[in-house]
Design an enzyme around this catalytic site. Structure first.
Site, mmCIF file in Angstrom:
data_model
loop_
_atom_site.group_PDB
_atom_site.id
_atom_site.type_symbol
_atom_site.label_atom_id
_atom_site.label_comp_id
_atom_site.label_asym_id
_atom_site.label_seq_id
_atom_site.Cartn_x
_atom_site.Cartn_y
_atom_site.Cartn_z
ATOM 1 N N SER A 179 0.823 -1.211 0.000
ATOM 2 C CA SER A 179 0.000 0.000 0.000
ATOM 3 C C SER A 179 0.861 1.266 0.000
ATOM 4 O O SER A 179 1.940 1.288 0.589
ATOM 5 C CB SER A 179 -0.887 0.003 1.246
ATOM 6 O OG SER A 179 -1.526 1.261 1.408
ATOM 7 N N TYR A 211 -2.036 5.447 -4.123
ATOM 8 C CA TYR A 211 -3.003 6.507 -3.850
ATOM 9 C C TYR A 211 -2.339 7.787 -4.314
ATOM 10 O O TYR A 211 -1.189 8.053 -3.943
ATOM 11 C CB TYR A 211 -3.273 6.651 -2.348
ATOM 12 C CG TYR A 211 -4.197 5.636 -1.728
ATOM 13 C CD1 TYR A 211 -5.333 5.193 -2.397
ATOM 14 C CD2 TYR A 211 -3.951 5.141 -0.446
ATOM 15 C CE1 TYR A 211 -6.186 4.275 -1.809
ATOM 16 C CE2 TYR A 211 -4.797 4.225 0.142
ATOM 17 C CZ TYR A 211 -5.914 3.797 -0.543
ATOM 18 O OH TYR A 211 -6.759 2.901 0.048
ATOM 19 N N THR A 268 -5.559 2.664 -7.277
ATOM 20 C CA THR A 268 -6.853 2.503 -6.606
ATOM 21 C C THR A 268 -7.776 3.641 -7.014
ATOM 22 O O THR A 268 -7.471 4.824 -6.796
ATOM 23 C CB THR A 268 -6.672 2.422 -5.083
ATOM 24 O OG1 THR A 268 -5.868 1.276 -4.801
ATOM 25 C CG2 THR A 268 -8.008 2.296 -4.370
ATOM 26 N N LYS A 316 -7.807 -0.655 -9.791
ATOM 27 C CA LYS A 316 -8.480 -1.365 -8.689
ATOM 28 C C LYS A 316 -9.704 -0.591 -8.229
ATOM 29 O O LYS A 316 -9.621 0.629 -8.019
ATOM 30 C CB LYS A 316 -7.501 -1.528 -7.524
ATOM 31 C CG LYS A 316 -8.088 -2.158 -6.271
ATOM 32 C CD LYS A 316 -6.995 -2.464 -5.248
ATOM 33 C CE LYS A 316 -7.518 -3.149 -4.003
ATOM 34 N NZ LYS A 316 -8.130 -2.228 -3.048
ATOM 35 N N HIS A 373 -13.331 -2.334 -2.326
ATOM 36 C CA HIS A 373 -12.472 -1.908 -1.220
ATOM 37 C C HIS A 373 -12.841 -2.645 0.073
ATOM 38 O O HIS A 373 -12.762 -2.091 1.168
ATOM 39 C CB HIS A 373 -12.579 -0.388 -1.036
ATOM 40 C CG HIS A 373 -11.295 0.294 -0.628
ATOM 41 N ND1 HIS A 373 -10.591 1.119 -1.472
ATOM 42 C CD2 HIS A 373 -10.598 0.286 0.538
ATOM 43 C CE1 HIS A 373 -9.520 1.583 -0.832
ATOM 44 N NE2 HIS A 373 -9.503 1.097 0.380
ATOM 45 N N ASP A 428 -11.421 -9.294 -5.416
ATOM 46 C CA ASP A 428 -11.288 -9.451 -3.959
ATOM 47 C C ASP A 428 -12.597 -9.105 -3.283
ATOM 48 O O ASP A 428 -13.543 -8.625 -3.918
ATOM 49 C CB ASP A 428 -10.113 -8.620 -3.401
ATOM 50 C CG ASP A 428 -10.386 -7.108 -3.358
ATOM 51 O OD1 ASP A 428 -11.559 -6.669 -3.448
ATOM 52 O OD2 ASP A 428 -9.398 -6.354 -3.237
ATOM 53 N N GLY A 455 -14.151 -10.587 0.665
ATOM 54 C CA GLY A 455 -14.786 -11.709 1.350
ATOM 55 C C GLY A 455 -14.277 -13.079 0.949
ATOM 56 O O GLY A 455 -14.944 -14.083 1.224
ATOM 57 N N ARG A 485 -8.158 -8.535 4.632
ATOM 58 C CA ARG A 485 -8.100 -8.693 6.092
ATOM 59 C C ARG A 485 -7.382 -9.951 6.567
ATOM 60 O O ARG A 485 -6.628 -9.873 7.557
ATOM 61 C CB ARG A 485 -9.513 -8.626 6.677
ATOM 62 C CG ARG A 485 -10.151 -7.233 6.497
ATOM 63 C CD ARG A 485 -11.589 -7.190 6.960
ATOM 64 N NE ARG A 485 -12.223 -5.895 6.742
ATOM 65 C CZ ARG A 485 -12.790 -5.524 5.597
ATOM 66 N NH1 ARG A 485 -12.813 -6.343 4.557
ATOM 67 N NH2 ARG A 485 -13.352 -4.332 5.492
HETATM 68 C C1 FMN Z 1 -7.479 -2.544 6.944
HETATM 69 C C2 FMN Z 1 -7.593 -2.363 5.469
HETATM 70 C C3 FMN Z 1 -6.789 -1.425 4.839
HETATM 71 C C4 FMN Z 1 -6.872 -1.268 3.463
HETATM 72 N N1 FMN Z 1 -6.013 -0.406 2.859
HETATM 73 C C5 FMN Z 1 -6.047 -0.286 1.519
HETATM 74 C C6 FMN Z 1 -5.086 0.515 0.856
HETATM 75 O O1 FMN Z 1 -4.203 1.099 1.476
HETATM 76 N N2 FMN Z 1 -5.171 0.603 -0.495
HETATM 77 C C7 FMN Z 1 -6.131 -0.047 -1.216
HETATM 78 O O2 FMN Z 1 -6.161 0.049 -2.440
HETATM 79 N N3 FMN Z 1 -7.026 -0.852 -0.616
HETATM 80 C C8 FMN Z 1 -6.999 -0.990 0.717
HETATM 81 N N4 FMN Z 1 -7.883 -1.833 1.330
HETATM 82 C C9 FMN Z 1 -8.791 -2.661 0.517
HETATM 83 C C10 FMN Z 1 -8.129 -4.006 0.167
HETATM 84 O O3 FMN Z 1 -7.102 -3.817 -0.775
HETATM 85 C C11 FMN Z 1 -9.107 -5.025 -0.435
HETATM 86 O O4 FMN Z 1 -9.780 -4.447 -1.522
HETATM 87 C C12 FMN Z 1 -10.130 -5.587 0.573
HETATM 88 O O5 FMN Z 1 -9.565 -5.673 1.857
HETATM 89 C C13 FMN Z 1 -10.602 -6.954 0.141
HETATM 90 O O6 FMN Z 1 -11.577 -7.445 0.977
HETATM 91 P P1 FMN Z 1 -11.320 -8.499 2.171
HETATM 92 O O7 FMN Z 1 -10.674 -7.730 3.281
HETATM 93 O O8 FMN Z 1 -12.687 -8.959 2.498
HETATM 94 O O9 FMN Z 1 -10.438 -9.624 1.658
HETATM 95 C C14 FMN Z 1 -7.818 -2.013 2.708
HETATM 96 C C15 FMN Z 1 -8.617 -2.941 3.357
HETATM 97 C C16 FMN Z 1 -8.516 -3.128 4.718
HETATM 98 C C17 FMN Z 1 -9.377 -4.170 5.364
#
Ligand code: FMN
Length: 347
Positions: free
Chosen positions: A111, A135, A161, A220, A244, A275, A277, A299
């Site tokens: 990230s 970002y 993103t 994304k 997200h 992505d 779930g 997660r």
């Molecule tokens: C704690 C957390 C931080 C995240 N930070 C970013 C990030 O910095 N950049 C980004 O593109 N997506 C971010 N995401 C989204 C994830 O890349 C991803 O799309 C998402 O977690 C997928 O779902 P899942 O947690 O159910 O597997 C974040 C998600 C979580 C849970």
């Protein structure tokens, strides 16, 4: 701790263990979603609304989970989605995530808001495939500098993103008055940056960012076929179907529900990541049947990190990979390419 990690046998076990370890307001930061958290729950239930109609009596003694993506041979189709602020989960932060990803053969997407500078994360993950998630921050020169640093550090793909033109209301964080503790910061920026302020991107920025390096660019946060086509027109080399993790627009469509129309519209012009779930090998089978090339987990990697550092991250990936291998056999498939559309049905 390693013994403890070995006792956890599915990804959901890691969430339970992480909840017991982490301060509640950090757990909530990682676990939470936007507003009423409808999308957060729907992302998971969308997988459970599908069933697998499997083949029998196929010789599945040998299974091959490998694939080629952006010129790299990957041992399995599991990518670690970009997630922010890993030092909230473990003192080694993204260094541990990078080591765990490398040990398990997973692509790590680092990230923009990593808590270890991207160059150090690249070194920790040396020898593995790493992508960098962008970002846009503050202004174009700052954004450009970040992309150039990622290129120089050897990140193989730039993930832009697109679903964060504004930051959503995360009610858990508001209630907890969440903030970063002293010593944990967005380490890709100088110390004067209090918080990263994503500036809204538009379609022309995709072409601009792509022009900065020779690296493939993945967009994304796409959930619509028309946007997927615009991304390809703008020069995207891949589409990442995502909402997200239910953290941006609440009541947004679960990515697994959005996937098939995007696959149909883009007709395999570019690889597709999905992505949201994904917690089980069967979720991966369903996603691939609906046309994704690879899946990503957000997660669960953080729960692995919190529970066991790099070993925890490695174990999370290996469990999902092992489930996928067994589920592939039980579906009557020898390779990922054997997972055809007719394998999955609505329930
Ligand atoms: C704690 C957390 C931080 C995240 N930070 C970013 C990030 O910095 N950049 C980004 O593109 N997506 C971010 N995401 C989204 C994830 O890349 C991803 O799309 C998402 O977690 C997928 O779902 P899942 O947690 O159910 O597997 C974040 C998600 C979580 C849970």
């Amino acid at each position: 701790l390693i013994g403890e990690v070995r006792q956890l046998i599915c990804l959901d076990d890691f969430e339970v263990a992480a909840r017991a370890i982490l301060p509640p307001h950090y757990f909530d930061f990682f676990a939470g979603g936007a507003e009423g958290e409808w999308s957060l729950a729907a992302n998971r239930s969308a997988h459970l609304r599908r069933v697998i109609r499997y083949h029998v009596l196929v010789d599945v003694a040998q299974r091959d989970l490998s694939l080629t993506l952006f010129g790299s041979v990957l041992p399995h189709p599991i990518v670690l989605a970009p997630t922010a602020y890993h030092r909230l989960a473990h003192p080694d932060g993204e260094l541990a995530t990078a080591r765990g990803a490398a040990a398990s053969g997973a692509v790590l997407t680092v990230s923009t808001v990593s808590t270890v500078p991207l160059e150090e994360v690249a070194t920790a993950g040396m020898g593995s495939v790493q992508w960098f998630q962008l970002y846009s921050h503050r202004d174009r020169p700052t954004t450009e500098a970040l992309v150039r640093r990622a290129d120089r550090a050897g990140y193989q793909v730039i993930v832009i993103t697109a679903d964060i033109p504004a930051i959503s209301r995360r009610e858990r964080d508001l209630r907890n008055n969440f903030s970063l503790p002293p010593g944990v910061r967005a380490a890709n920026f100088d110390g004067s940056v209090e918080r990263v302020e994503p500036i809204p991107l538009t379609w022309s920025d995709i072409t601009w960012i792509k022009s900065l390096t020779g690296r493939p660019v993945v967009v994304k946060g796409i959930v619509r076929p028309d946007d997927a086509l615009r991304a390809v027109d703008a020069g995207a080399d891949g589409i990442w179907v995502s909402n997200h993790g239910g953290r941006q627009l609440d009541c947004s469509i679960p990515p697994i529900d959005a996937l098939e129309a995007i696959v149909t519209a883009t007709d395999h012009a570019v690889p597709i990541v999905v992505d949201g779930g994904i917690r089980r090998g069967t979720d991966v089978v369903k996603a691939l049947a609906l046309g994704a090339d690879v899946v990503a987990i957000g997660r669960p990697q953080v729960w692995g990190l919190a529970v066991g550092g790099s070993d925890g991250v490695q174990r999370v990936v290996e469990i999902l990979r092992d489930e996928l291998s067994i589920d592939l056999a039980l579906t009557g498939c020898r390779a990922l390419s054997d997972i055809t559309r007719d394998i999955v049905e609505d329930y």
